[in-house]
Scaffold this motif. Structure first.
Motif, PDB file in Angstrom:
ATOM      1  N   GLY A 139       0.785  -1.229   0.000  1.00 23.12           N
ATOM      2  CA  GLY A 139       0.000   0.000   0.000  1.00 23.12           C
ATOM      3  C   GLY A 139       0.815   1.276   0.000  1.00 23.12           C
ATOM      4  O   GLY A 139       1.985   1.286   0.333  1.00 23.12           O
ATOM      5  N   GLN A 140       0.181   2.329  -0.415  1.00 24.17           N
ATOM      6  CA  GLN A 140       0.808   3.640  -0.472  1.00 24.17           C
ATOM      7  C   GLN A 140      -0.216   4.681  -0.060  1.00 24.17           C
ATOM      8  O   GLN A 140      -1.391   4.549  -0.339  1.00 24.17           O
ATOM      9  CB  GLN A 140       1.275   3.956  -1.906  1.00 24.17           C
ATOM     10  CG  GLN A 140       2.185   2.937  -2.529  1.00 24.17           C
ATOM     11  CD  GLN A 140       3.560   2.886  -1.899  1.00 24.17           C
ATOM     12  OE1 GLN A 140       4.056   3.887  -1.417  1.00 24.17           O
ATOM     13  NE2 GLN A 140       4.156   1.718  -1.880  1.00 24.17           N
ATOM     14  N   GLY A 141       0.238   5.708   0.575  1.00 24.85           N
ATOM     15  CA  GLY A 141      -0.569   6.894   0.791  1.00 24.85           C
ATOM     16  C   GLY A 141      -1.723   6.764   1.759  1.00 24.85           C
ATOM     17  O   GLY A 141      -1.784   5.865   2.595  1.00 24.85           O
ATOM     18  N   LYS A 142      -2.646   7.682   1.620  1.00 24.80           N
ATOM     19  CA  LYS A 142      -3.744   7.869   2.547  1.00 24.80           C
ATOM     20  C   LYS A 142      -4.646   6.646   2.692  1.00 24.80           C
ATOM     21  O   LYS A 142      -5.230   6.424   3.751  1.00 24.80           O
ATOM     22  CB  LYS A 142      -4.585   9.071   2.125  1.00 24.80           C
ATOM     23  CG  LYS A 142      -5.715   9.375   3.098  1.00 24.80           C
ATOM     24  CD  LYS A 142      -6.679  10.384   2.532  1.00 24.80           C
ATOM     25  CE  LYS A 142      -7.882  10.587   3.411  1.00 24.80           C
ATOM     26  NZ  LYS A 142      -8.666   9.396   3.679  1.00 24.80           N
ATOM     27  N   SER A 143      -4.762   5.837   1.662  1.00 23.26           N
ATOM     28  CA  SER A 143      -5.647   4.672   1.756  1.00 23.26           C
ATOM     29  C   SER A 143      -5.258   3.768   2.929  1.00 23.26           C
ATOM     30  O   SER A 143      -6.120   3.108   3.510  1.00 23.26           O
ATOM     31  CB  SER A 143      -5.655   3.887   0.447  1.00 23.26           C
ATOM     32  OG  SER A 143      -4.361   3.396   0.156  1.00 23.26           O
ATOM     33  N   ASN A 144      -3.975   3.750   3.302  1.00 26.33           N
ATOM     34  CA  ASN A 144      -3.559   2.928   4.441  1.00 26.33           C
ATOM     35  C   ASN A 144      -4.221   3.389   5.731  1.00 26.33           C
ATOM     36  O   ASN A 144      -4.551   2.575   6.587  1.00 26.33           O
ATOM     37  CB  ASN A 144      -2.041   2.956   4.595  1.00 26.33           C
ATOM     38  CG  ASN A 144      -1.347   2.107   3.551  1.00 26.33           C
ATOM     39  OD1 ASN A 144      -1.949   1.704   2.573  1.00 26.33           O
ATOM     40  ND2 ASN A 144      -0.084   1.847   3.746  1.00 26.33           N
ATOM     41  N   PHE A 145      -4.415   4.696   5.887  1.00 24.04           N
ATOM     42  CA  PHE A 145      -5.088   5.213   7.080  1.00 24.04           C
ATOM     43  C   PHE A 145      -6.546   4.757   7.115  1.00 24.04           C
ATOM     44  O   PHE A 145      -7.074   4.408   8.167  1.00 24.04           O
ATOM     45  CB  PHE A 145      -5.015   6.743   7.134  1.00 24.04           C
ATOM     46  CG  PHE A 145      -3.616   7.255   7.329  1.00 24.04           C
ATOM     47  CD1 PHE A 145      -3.029   7.260   8.585  1.00 24.04           C
ATOM     48  CD2 PHE A 145      -2.888   7.730   6.261  1.00 24.04           C
ATOM     49  CE1 PHE A 145      -1.737   7.734   8.775  1.00 24.04           C
ATOM     50  CE2 PHE A 145      -1.601   8.200   6.434  1.00 24.04           C
ATOM     51  CZ  PHE A 145      -1.017   8.208   7.692  1.00 24.04           C
ATOM     52  N   ASP A 146      -7.189   4.769   5.944  1.00 22.20           N
ATOM     53  CA  ASP A 146      -8.585   4.312   5.859  1.00 22.20           C
ATOM     54  C   ASP A 146      -8.691   2.827   6.200  1.00 22.20           C
ATOM     55  O   ASP A 146      -9.597   2.409   6.916  1.00 22.20           O
ATOM     56  CB  ASP A 146      -9.151   4.567   4.462  1.00 22.20           C
ATOM     57  CG  ASP A 146      -9.271   6.042   4.141  1.00 22.20           C
ATOM     58  OD1 ASP A 146      -9.346   6.862   5.083  1.00 22.20           O
ATOM     59  OD2 ASP A 146      -9.287   6.379   2.944  1.00 22.20           O
ATOM     60  N   ILE A 147      -7.747   2.035   5.689  1.00 19.18           N
ATOM     61  CA  ILE A 147      -7.760   0.596   5.971  1.00 19.18           C
ATOM     62  C   ILE A 147      -7.526   0.351   7.461  1.00 19.18           C
ATOM     63  O   ILE A 147      -8.220  -0.453   8.086  1.00 19.18           O
ATOM     64  CB  ILE A 147      -6.708  -0.139   5.107  1.00 19.18           C
ATOM     65  CG1 ILE A 147      -7.093  -0.043   3.624  1.00 19.18           C
ATOM     66  CG2 ILE A 147      -6.576  -1.597   5.540  1.00 19.18           C
ATOM     67  CD1 ILE A 147      -5.999  -0.484   2.678  1.00 19.18           C
TER      68      ILE A 147
END
Length: 129
Positions: free
Chosen positions: A18-26
């Motif tokens: 993963g990269q970027g902001k999507s990791n925070f959402d996950i």
């Protein structure tokens, strides 16, 4: 995050850790849904990482992506490296516990499939490797 809540997956596969902001959402979703299993795959290895062109901008981006990736590390049940070099890199450079990292090579063997028309599958495999 709203889409994750709407879909309510019980398994999430993260490509390339993963990269970027999507990791925070996950991570947010996994904190609220601890029964959801998170796995990832790893394509990076030391030689490839060393070949990347380094600049100030790419260094900032790499640092941001590293910060984002690390948010998911505690949640991974398993990380699959596509080569032994990827497995070694995940353990050494990303400090992932060896018991969470496993080799899962890319590949496809049409002889192991139970499809009715194996020839339709094996032709593209021969053409494209």
């Amino acid at each position: 995050y709203p889409l994750l809540c709407e879909l309510s997956p019980d398994l999430i596969m993260v490509h390339g850790l993963g990269q970027g902001k999507s990791n925070f959402d996950i991570a947010k979703y996994l904190r609220k849904q601890p029964s959801c299993v998170l796995v990832g795959d790893m394509h990076m290895y030391a030689t490839l990482a060393a070949e990347k062109i380094k600049s100030f901008k790419s260094g900032i981006i790499d640092a941001y992506n590293k910060y984002c990736r690390e948010k998911l590390y505690p949640f991974y049940k398993k990380v699959f490296g596509i080569t032994t070099a990827c497995v070694d890199y995940a353990i050494k450079e990303y400090n992932l516990p060896p018991q969470k990292v496993e080799l899962l090579p890319l590949g496809f063997d049409p002889n192991m499939c139970c499809y009715e028309d194996k020839e339709k599958i094996s032709i593209p495999c021969r053409l494209y490797g």
